[in-house]
Design a protein around this motif. Sequence first.
Motif, PDB file in Angstrom:
ATOM      1  N   ARG A 125       3.991   5.674  -5.488  1.00 18.51           N
ATOM      2  CA  ARG A 125       3.950   5.727  -6.962  1.00 18.51           C
ATOM      3  C   ARG A 125       2.863   6.693  -7.440  1.00 18.51           C
ATOM      4  N   ASP A 126       1.701   6.619  -6.814  1.00 15.51           N
ATOM      5  CA  ASP A 126       0.613   7.528  -7.192  1.00 15.51           C
ATOM      6  C   ASP A 126       1.025   8.984  -6.985  1.00 15.51           C
ATOM      7  N   THR A 127       1.663   9.256  -5.863  1.00 23.09           N
ATOM      8  CA  THR A 127       2.106  10.620  -5.574  1.00 23.09           C
ATOM      9  C   THR A 127       3.156  11.057  -6.588  1.00 23.09           C
ATOM     10  N   ALA A 128       4.070  10.144  -6.951  1.00 26.98           N
ATOM     11  CA  ALA A 128       5.107  10.480  -7.931  1.00 26.98           C
ATOM     12  C   ALA A 128       4.486  10.769  -9.295  1.00 26.98           C
ATOM     13  N   LYS A 149       0.833  -1.206   0.000  1.00 30.34           N
ATOM     14  CA  LYS A 149       0.000   0.000   0.000  1.00 30.34           C
ATOM     15  C   LYS A 149       0.869   1.259   0.000  1.00 30.34           C
ATOM     16  N   GLU A 150       1.917   1.248   0.836  1.00 31.93           N
ATOM     17  CA  GLU A 150       2.808   2.405   0.904  1.00 31.93           C
ATOM     18  C   GLU A 150       3.493   2.641  -0.444  1.00 31.93           C
ATOM     19  N   GLN A 151       3.936   1.569  -1.076  1.00 31.01           N
ATOM     20  CA  GLN A 151       4.584   1.697  -2.380  1.00 31.01           C
ATOM     21  C   GLN A 151       3.604   2.215  -3.431  1.00 31.01           C
ATOM     22  N   ALA A 152       2.381   1.736  -3.398  1.00 31.13           N
ATOM     23  CA  ALA A 152       1.366   2.194  -4.358  1.00 31.13           C
ATOM     24  C   ALA A 152       1.078   3.683  -4.156  1.00 31.13           C
ATOM     25  N   GLU A 153       0.956   4.084  -2.888  1.00 30.02           N
ATOM     26  CA  GLU A 153       0.710   5.501  -2.601  1.00 30.02           C
ATOM     27  C   GLU A 153       1.888   6.357  -3.062  1.00 30.02           C
ATOM     28  N   GLY A 156       1.116  13.478  -8.259  1.00 31.22           N
ATOM     29  CA  GLY A 156       1.361  14.543  -7.292  1.00 31.22           C
ATOM     30  C   GLY A 156       0.466  14.398  -6.082  1.00 31.22           C
ATOM     31  N   ASN A 157       0.589  15.350  -5.243  1.00 30.53           N
ATOM     32  CA  ASN A 157      -0.191  15.367  -4.015  1.00 30.53           C
ATOM     33  C   ASN A 157      -1.680  15.478  -4.349  1.00 30.53           C
ATOM     34  N   ALA A 158      -2.498  14.724  -3.662  1.00 27.09           N
ATOM     35  CA  ALA A 158      -3.943  14.727  -3.928  1.00 27.09           C
ATOM     36  C   ALA A 158      -4.538  16.117  -3.716  1.00 27.09           C
TER      37      ALA A 158
END
Length: 156
Positions: A123-126, A117-121, A129-131
């Motif tokens: 990657r999503d942020t990368a 989950k941390e890795q997915a978050e 960007g920040n939600a």
Amino acid sequence: ELTESEMRVVRQLKEIDAEVRRHEMAHVAAGGRYITSGANFSYQRGPDGKNYAVAGEVSIDTSPVPGDPDATIKKMRQVRNSALAPANPSSQDLKVASKASSMASKAMSELMVLQAKEQAEARDTAVFGNAQNAADSYIRVNGLPEKDTHTFELAV
């Protein structure tokens, strides 16, 4: 004065007593801070009138560490090591070791899910960007005029 037979029984009881004490002390030494009680012994009175330890037990905390699978894994490894510390683990020792291994495996699964989950978050942020930045951009774009298109701000 003891008979030869009684002296033989006393020697056997002394050997059993020494082995039982070594066994329980091995648990205590390996269990460290998770040991919840000192060794408790069951005694048998010998023909010489003395009590000899013939069985023993040590209590150890086998509960998981709430909310911390990594700490649970480390704890269960120590619990398992404590259970298997004596030269000749009993059937109860083997049960405790098995339970600790099972709990460590469960905690390992939980840890892997958390890490995924941390890795997915990350990657999503990368990628996105920040939600909050994405939400702010959406609001700015949504507020652009639709009819007066000769002037507008580009929100990115």
